[in-house]
Design a protein around this motif. Structure first.
Motif, PDB file in Angstrom:
ATOM      1  N   ALA A  25       0.828  -1.206   0.000  1.00 20.69           N
ATOM      2  CA  ALA A  25       0.000   0.000   0.000  1.00 20.69           C
ATOM      3  C   ALA A  25       0.863   1.257   0.000  1.00 20.69           C
ATOM      4  O   ALA A  25       0.576   2.231  -0.715  1.00 20.69           O
ATOM      5  N   LEU A  26       1.927   1.247   0.795  1.00 17.79           N
ATOM      6  CA  LEU A  26       2.838   2.398   0.830  1.00 17.79           C
ATOM      7  C   LEU A  26       3.536   2.588  -0.514  1.00 17.79           C
ATOM      8  O   LEU A  26       3.713   3.728  -0.973  1.00 17.79           O
TER       9      LEU A  26
ATOM     10  N   SER B 201       1.053   4.054  -2.953  1.00 12.08           N
ATOM     11  CA  SER B 201       0.827   5.470  -2.623  1.00 12.08           C
ATOM     12  C   SER B 201       2.007   6.325  -3.044  1.00 12.08           C
ATOM     13  O   SER B 201       1.838   7.422  -3.585  1.00 12.08           O
TER      14      SER B 201
ATOM     15  N   PHE C 144       1.770   9.372  -5.715  1.00 10.21           N
ATOM     16  CA  PHE C 144       2.019  10.760  -5.313  1.00 10.21           C
ATOM     17  C   PHE C 144       3.291  11.340  -5.941  1.00 10.21           C
ATOM     18  O   PHE C 144       3.440  12.560  -5.989  1.00 10.21           O
TER      19      PHE C 144
END
Length: 284
Positions: free
Chosen positions: A20-21, A24, A28
């Motif tokens: 998930a990190l 993300s 971003f």
């Protein structure tokens, strides 16, 4: 199917968090990273156009030596993989490395050319009328003594730039996931070490429950501090239980020895008046 161990569940959760990190981070960073690469390629294109200008001026009067100038620009365009165009003050294209000048109309209305004639340098990203594809343009003014002003223009297809950006970003994503994968392997390694240590501790607790007080949990300085403390506590408990058990056994043996050596008959009964112990004299 057996239930997963605690560390197995924790590892799955940590891997999910890592993924998930990573997703993300990729989401971003795409826009700023893409903008950085576009700006970098734009600066490179401007630098290549300026260098072509310097090389052209190094020949002296490039207008009087237009044939050698065109050959020089052609060689530079091939070497740098940049489309180079030479345009006079009237907008006439006298050289273009990508297409015959006979097929080109006046470039006086091209935004990068008009800007370069006024400000010295001009920039634009637009669709080329001659090549029918989007290009990034940098134009620089070239002043020839006692003659008209000229413009040297460099161009690169945005499709090539997008391909470069995509390749760089794919490498960036690969490095991110490689780093997270390495982190997951390290965490997996430490979780296994901790799980093995807890497995030894669990076995020792089982032996204690069965009355075996001689076993010990082995650990070393490389083990996790909490595991070391837990193992030491188990070992200390084993020692104390062993000492207490030995003390009770010694007391029982002393009592039995005293009672057995008595000439009088001695017997002991429980609350239900059942005989639980008697010495040799009582038995006779």
């Amino acid at each position: 199917m057996g239930r997963r161990s605690l560390f197995g569940q924790i590892f799955i959760v940590i891997c999910a968090v890592i993924v998930a990190l990573a997703v993300s981070l990729v989401a971003f960073t795409y826009q700023p990273f893409s903008s950085y690469l576009w700006n970098r390629i734009s600066r490179e294109l401007l630098g290549q156009t300026r260098m072509a200008k310097v090389a052209m001026l190094a020949q002296g009067n490039f207008v009087s030596n237009i044939n050698s100038t065109n050959q020089l620009l052609s060689n530079l365009a091939k070497a740098s993989q940049v489309r180079l165009s030479l345009i006079n003050e009237a907008g006439e294209v006298t050289f273009d490395s990508a297409i015959s000048t006979a097929q080109l109309d006046s470039h006086i209305d091209r935004p990068e050319v008009a800007q370069a004639l006024v400000e010295g340098e001009g920039f634009s990203i637009r669709r080329s009328r001659s090549l029918d594809r989007e290009l990034m343009y940098w134009a620089v003014a070239v002043d020839e003594a006692d003659t008209q002003k000229w413009v040297l223009r460099g161009a690169k297809a945005t499709s090539e730039i997008k391909s470069i950006v995509l390749n760089w970003y794919l490498k960036f994503i690969f490095c991110i996931f490689l780093a997270f994968f390495a982190l997951a392997l390290v965490m997996r390694f430490f979780s296994r070490r901790t799980r093995n240590a807890l497995s030894f501790i669990t076995k020792q607790m089982g032996r204690l429950a069965e009355g075996e007080f001689g076993g010990r949990v082995n650990f070393n300085e490389n083990d996790i501090q909490e595991t070391q403390k837990l193992a030491q506590a188990i070992n200390d408990t084993s020692v104390r239980l062993s000492q207490q058990f030995e003390f009770v056994v010694n007391q029982k043996n002393e009592r039995d020895s005293i009672i057995s050596s008595m000439v009088e008959g001695v017997l002991a009964v429980d609350p239900k008046e059942r005989i639980v112990h008697l010495n040799r004299a009582a038995a006779n």
